[in-house]
Design an enzyme around this catalytic site. Sequence first.
Site, PDB file in Angstrom:
ATOM      1  N   LEU A 107      49.416  -0.401 101.128  1.00  0.00           N
ATOM      2  CA  LEU A 107      50.577   0.188 100.459  1.00  0.00           C
ATOM      3  C   LEU A 107      50.143   1.332  99.562  1.00  0.00           C
ATOM      4  O   LEU A 107      49.077   1.274  98.924  1.00  0.00           O
ATOM      5  CB  LEU A 107      51.309  -0.864  99.625  1.00  0.00           C
ATOM      6  CG  LEU A 107      51.800  -2.104 100.377  1.00  0.00           C
ATOM      7  CD1 LEU A 107      52.755  -2.894  99.498  1.00  0.00           C
ATOM      8  CD2 LEU A 107      52.442  -1.760 101.699  1.00  0.00           C
ATOM      9  N   GLY A 152      47.776  -3.920 102.704  1.00  0.00           N
ATOM     10  CA  GLY A 152      48.863  -3.667 103.653  1.00  0.00           C
ATOM     11  C   GLY A 152      48.362  -3.225 105.019  1.00  0.00           C
ATOM     12  O   GLY A 152      49.035  -3.450 106.025  1.00  0.00           O
ATOM     13  N   ASN A 176      43.128  -7.920  99.814  1.00  0.00           N
ATOM     14  CA  ASN A 176      42.365  -7.831  98.562  1.00  0.00           C
ATOM     15  C   ASN A 176      43.260  -7.711  97.322  1.00  0.00           C
ATOM     16  O   ASN A 176      42.807  -7.286  96.265  1.00  0.00           O
ATOM     17  CB  ASN A 176      41.422  -6.621  98.635  1.00  0.00           C
ATOM     18  CG  ASN A 176      42.170  -5.310  98.804  1.00  0.00           C
ATOM     19  OD1 ASN A 176      43.159  -5.248  99.504  1.00  0.00           O
ATOM     20  ND2 ASN A 176      41.711  -4.254  98.151  1.00  0.00           N
ATOM     21  N   GLU A 177      44.521  -8.110  97.441  1.00  0.00           N
ATOM     22  CA  GLU A 177      45.492  -7.865  96.364  1.00  0.00           C
ATOM     23  C   GLU A 177      45.021  -8.338  94.995  1.00  0.00           C
ATOM     24  O   GLU A 177      45.224  -7.652  93.985  1.00  0.00           O
ATOM     25  CB  GLU A 177      46.844  -8.526  96.697  1.00  0.00           C
ATOM     26  CG  GLU A 177      47.721  -7.731  97.639  1.00  0.00           C
ATOM     27  CD  GLU A 177      47.321  -7.818  99.101  1.00  0.00           C
ATOM     28  OE1 GLU A 177      46.314  -8.486  99.429  1.00  0.00           O
ATOM     29  OE2 GLU A 177      48.004  -7.201  99.934  1.00  0.00           O
TER      30      GLU A 177
END
Length: 301
Positions: A107, A152, A176-177
């Site tokens: 994202l 994303g 990996n957020e």
Amino acid sequence: MALRAALRNKCGLSGLLSLRSSCSSHGRVCASPIAQQRNNSTSPKIKVDFDQSTGVAVMQMQSPPVNSLSLDFLTEFSIATEKLEMDKSCRGLIITSTQPKVFSAGLDIMEMYRKSPEHCGEFWKAVQEMWLKLYGSNMVTIAAINGSSPAGGCLMSIACDYRIMADNPRYSIGLNETQLGIVAPFWFKDTMINTVGHRTTEMALELGMLYNPSDALKIGLVDQLVPEDQVLTTATQTMTKWLAIPDHARQITKSMMRKPTIDKLTSNRETDIQYFVNFITKDSIQKSLGMYLAMLKKRKG
Ligand code: CO8
């Protein structure tokens, strides 16, 4: 903004949504003016080459520098995918990147940083739409991952039916957020569980793990590694094998496997948007995103 407005007028997300809701989730029962349009198309960020003779479309993401998933990108992606979906002669979709070293950086963080709640809500709806289109596609979908694919980008890859990655240890893939101080939503998590299982997902998500290609292969996050210059040709060969299976049987099987996960989001879209907007606009989360952006810039310098 102008692009988005133009795209919307032509066939906006709301149009896409109403198209979707008038369609069966299995077979191709929709008759739409979109179906009659040619499916070789180039929009600023997405290039589609559809080969009528094989029934396979190759979608190239071409949004420099890193194919980040901005609102414009996601809108173009959903429109392009919907067009192919509506075309009975298109049976397979290969997704790849024209950008060196990167499949997709995930994202676009700038769409979530210091933006109004309204903007964040619109953005999140477009992210949901991208996933719904891809995860619920009747086409055979293959991700030809010719570069890094974090967050994303990983979601986009695991929403496909099959993943072929370039065997280059400098590339990585994963959700990996948590490293950004944010949390992968339940449908990211569910897609990952459906791909690699619960335990591996739990650890991967908590630690925000990015895997090099050989580790990604070991845990089943990707299905095959090939030399970088063979990613697309291997995807094309693999597609031929998948297309040898009768469409209706494969599509119903795919739907049987994925529908419960898709239904969980479709019945909770508004709540999910609200949750995202409340979460992402918090001061503490904005601070984390700011620090992460600064780290990206610093690493470059
Ligand atoms: N968004 C916006 N800009 C980005 C992004 C991104 N995701 N990734 C990179 N950029 C920018 C960089 O800041 C840099 O900008 P500039 O040229 O102005 O300095 C430019 O793109 C080029 O980046 P790099 O120099 O880092 O390019 P490299 O080729 O060296 O590396 C990578 C490519 C590996 C993709 C690297 O850029 C990278 O790791 N990027 C960050 C990837 C990332 O962590 N993405 C996470 C996005 S969040 C997400 O997808 C899910 C969020 C779910 C939210 C849920 C909340 C409830």
